[in-house]
Motif scaffolding. Sequence first.
Motif, short mmCIF file in Angstrom:
data_model
loop_
_atom_site.label_atom_id
_atom_site.label_comp_id
_atom_site.label_asym_id
_atom_site.label_seq_id
_atom_site.Cartn_x
_atom_site.Cartn_y
_atom_site.Cartn_z
N PRO A 1 8.03 -19.88 44.07
CA PRO A 1 8.26 -20.88 45.12
C PRO A 1 7.66 -20.47 46.47
O PRO A 1 7.17 -21.34 47.21
CB PRO A 1 9.79 -20.96 45.21
CG PRO A 1 10.26 -20.54 43.85
CD PRO A 1 9.30 -19.48 43.43
N ALA A 2 7.70 -19.17 46.78
CA ALA A 2 7.12 -18.71 48.04
C ALA A 2 5.62 -18.99 48.09
O ALA A 2 5.10 -19.46 49.10
CB ALA A 2 7.38 -17.21 48.23
N ILE A 3 4.94 -18.73 46.98
CA ILE A 3 3.50 -18.96 46.92
C ILE A 3 3.20 -20.46 47.00
O ILE A 3 2.22 -20.87 47.64
CB ILE A 3 2.92 -18.35 45.63
CG1 ILE A 3 2.93 -16.82 45.74
CG2 ILE A 3 1.49 -18.85 45.37
CD1 ILE A 3 2.51 -16.12 44.47
N LEU A 4 4.02 -21.26 46.36
CA LEU A 4 3.80 -22.71 46.38
C LEU A 4 3.98 -23.29 47.79
O LEU A 4 3.43 -24.37 48.09
CB LEU A 4 4.76 -23.40 45.41
CG LEU A 4 4.50 -23.11 43.92
CD1 LEU A 4 5.54 -23.83 43.05
CD2 LEU A 4 3.08 -23.51 43.51
N LEU A 5 4.71 -22.61 48.65
CA LEU A 5 4.82 -23.02 50.05
C LEU A 5 3.75 -22.34 50.91
O LEU A 5 3.22 -22.94 51.84
CB LEU A 5 6.21 -22.68 50.59
CG LEU A 5 7.36 -23.54 50.08
CD1 LEU A 5 8.68 -23.04 50.66
CD2 LEU A 5 7.16 -25.00 50.44
N TRP A 6 3.46 -21.09 50.57
CA TRP A 6 2.48 -20.32 51.34
C TRP A 6 1.08 -20.94 51.26
O TRP A 6 0.39 -21.03 52.28
CB TRP A 6 2.44 -18.89 50.81
CG TRP A 6 1.29 -18.08 51.31
CD1 TRP A 6 1.22 -17.37 52.47
CD2 TRP A 6 0.03 -17.90 50.65
NE1 TRP A 6 0.00 -16.76 52.57
CE2 TRP A 6 -0.75 -17.05 51.47
CE3 TRP A 6 -0.51 -18.35 49.45
CZ2 TRP A 6 -2.04 -16.67 51.14
CZ3 TRP A 6 -1.79 -17.98 49.11
CH2 TRP A 6 -2.55 -17.15 49.95
N ALA A 7 0.67 -21.39 50.09
CA ALA A 7 -0.67 -21.95 49.93
C ALA A 7 -0.89 -23.18 50.82
O ALA A 7 -1.86 -23.22 51.59
CB ALA A 7 -0.95 -22.26 48.45
N PRO A 8 -0.01 -24.18 50.76
CA PRO A 8 -0.20 -25.32 51.67
C PRO A 8 -0.11 -24.94 53.15
O PRO A 8 -0.80 -25.52 53.99
CB PRO A 8 0.94 -26.28 51.29
CG PRO A 8 1.28 -25.91 49.89
CD PRO A 8 1.08 -24.43 49.81
N ALA A 9 0.74 -23.96 53.47
CA ALA A 9 0.89 -23.54 54.87
C ALA A 9 -0.39 -22.94 55.42
O ALA A 9 -0.63 -22.98 56.63
CB ALA A 9 2.03 -22.54 55.00
N HIS A 10 -1.22 -22.38 54.53
CA HIS A 10 -2.49 -21.81 54.96
C HIS A 10 -3.64 -22.80 54.87
O HIS A 10 -4.62 -22.68 55.60
CB HIS A 10 -2.82 -20.57 54.11
CG HIS A 10 -2.13 -19.34 54.57
ND1 HIS A 10 -0.77 -19.20 54.54
CD2 HIS A 10 -2.61 -18.18 55.08
CE1 HIS A 10 -0.44 -18.01 55.01
NE2 HIS A 10 -1.54 -17.37 55.36
N VAL A 11 -3.53 -23.76 53.97
CA VAL A 11 -4.64 -24.69 53.74
C VAL A 11 -4.54 -25.93 54.61
O VAL A 11 -5.53 -26.36 55.23
CB VAL A 11 -4.70 -25.08 52.25
CG1 VAL A 11 -5.69 -26.22 52.02
CG2 VAL A 11 -5.06 -23.87 51.40
N LEU A 12 -3.36 -26.53 54.69
CA LEU A 12 -3.22 -27.82 55.36
C LEU A 12 -3.52 -27.80 56.86
O LEU A 12 -4.03 -28.80 57.39
CB LEU A 12 -1.83 -28.38 55.11
CG LEU A 12 -1.54 -28.75 53.64
CD1 LEU A 12 -0.15 -29.34 53.50
CD2 LEU A 12 -2.60 -29.72 53.10
N PRO A 13 -3.21 -26.72 57.61
CA PRO A 13 -3.57 -26.74 59.03
C PRO A 13 -5.07 -26.95 59.26
O PRO A 13 -5.46 -27.67 60.19
CB PRO A 13 -3.12 -25.36 59.53
CG PRO A 13 -1.99 -25.01 58.64
CD PRO A 13 -2.39 -25.54 57.30
N GLY A 14 -5.90 -26.32 58.43
CA GLY A 14 -7.34 -26.52 58.55
C GLY A 14 -7.74 -27.94 58.24
O GLY A 14 -8.60 -28.54 58.92
N VAL A 15 -7.14 -28.51 57.20
CA VAL A 15 -7.44 -29.88 56.81
C VAL A 15 -7.04 -30.85 57.93
O VAL A 15 -7.81 -31.75 58.30
CB VAL A 15 -6.70 -30.24 55.51
CG1 VAL A 15 -6.93 -31.70 55.15
CG2 VAL A 15 -7.15 -29.33 54.37
N LEU A 16 -5.85 -30.66 58.47
CA LEU A 16 -5.35 -31.56 59.50
C LEU A 16 -6.15 -31.43 60.80
O LEU A 16 -6.43 -32.43 61.47
CB LEU A 16 -3.87 -31.27 59.77
CG LEU A 16 -2.92 -31.55 58.60
CD1 LEU A 16 -1.50 -31.12 58.95
CD2 LEU A 16 -2.95 -33.03 58.24
N ALA A 17 -6.53 -30.20 61.15
CA ALA A 17 -7.27 -29.99 62.39
C ALA A 17 -8.63 -30.68 62.34
O ALA A 17 -9.02 -31.40 63.28
CB ALA A 17 -7.44 -28.50 62.65
#
Length: 223
Positions: A149-165
């Motif tokens: 579960p930690a990895i499943l949250l960690w991956a979006p937390a690292h990927v989505l900021p770049g996508v959104l920016a």
Amino acid sequence: MASFIDPLITFVSAHPWLAYLTLFLAALLEAVPVVGSVVPGSTIILALSALIPGGELKLGWVLLAAAAGALLGDGSAFWFGHRAQREILNAWPLSNYPRLIAQSEAFFHRWGTLAVFFARFVPPIRAFVPMTAGALGMAPLRFYAVNIPAILLWAPAHVLPGVLAVSALHEYAGLPPHAGIAKHYWILAVIGGALIVALVTWTIRRRHGGMEPTAEQVRKDFR
């Protein structure tokens, strides 16, 4: 750092399969003790995520590559510790990092099983906690029940900021989402992700309080 990241983004944007491999290796190496303390895995993941809005990379494959690398890295480190037990924490090269080992053990004393979850968001002990968990006798099923579960949250937390920016730049600054434009804005992805990680780190450390455990106290947290 920019002198390294910019050529990397330029190259992998023209070779998508290498981009996914780079993401996988960055996440994997970041989870390796000692190596994970010097490899800028999070920076690479955040930077490459800025290529998603332009169409060079696909969000699903980026998330999968990052999560798979983190899972393999954490899992391998845990099993090394599980097989070697506590002796591995006193062996080279871990013996050169007694402070980080002590912090990892202190994490378990403070948080118990949830230390595996929280540490995934806290560099540099992220690279030491899985092996420490195995060395201190944490049950494999309990480790994976928290680590996945930690990895499943960690991956979006690292990927989505770049996508959104970068998506925001396309939407509100009128920048065309053509191939290659995202490489000029990878720093925004890094800043966005760093803010998220910094907030989580501050919250954990504020509650952590710097308590140092004994080996017996740490073992009790897993029973």
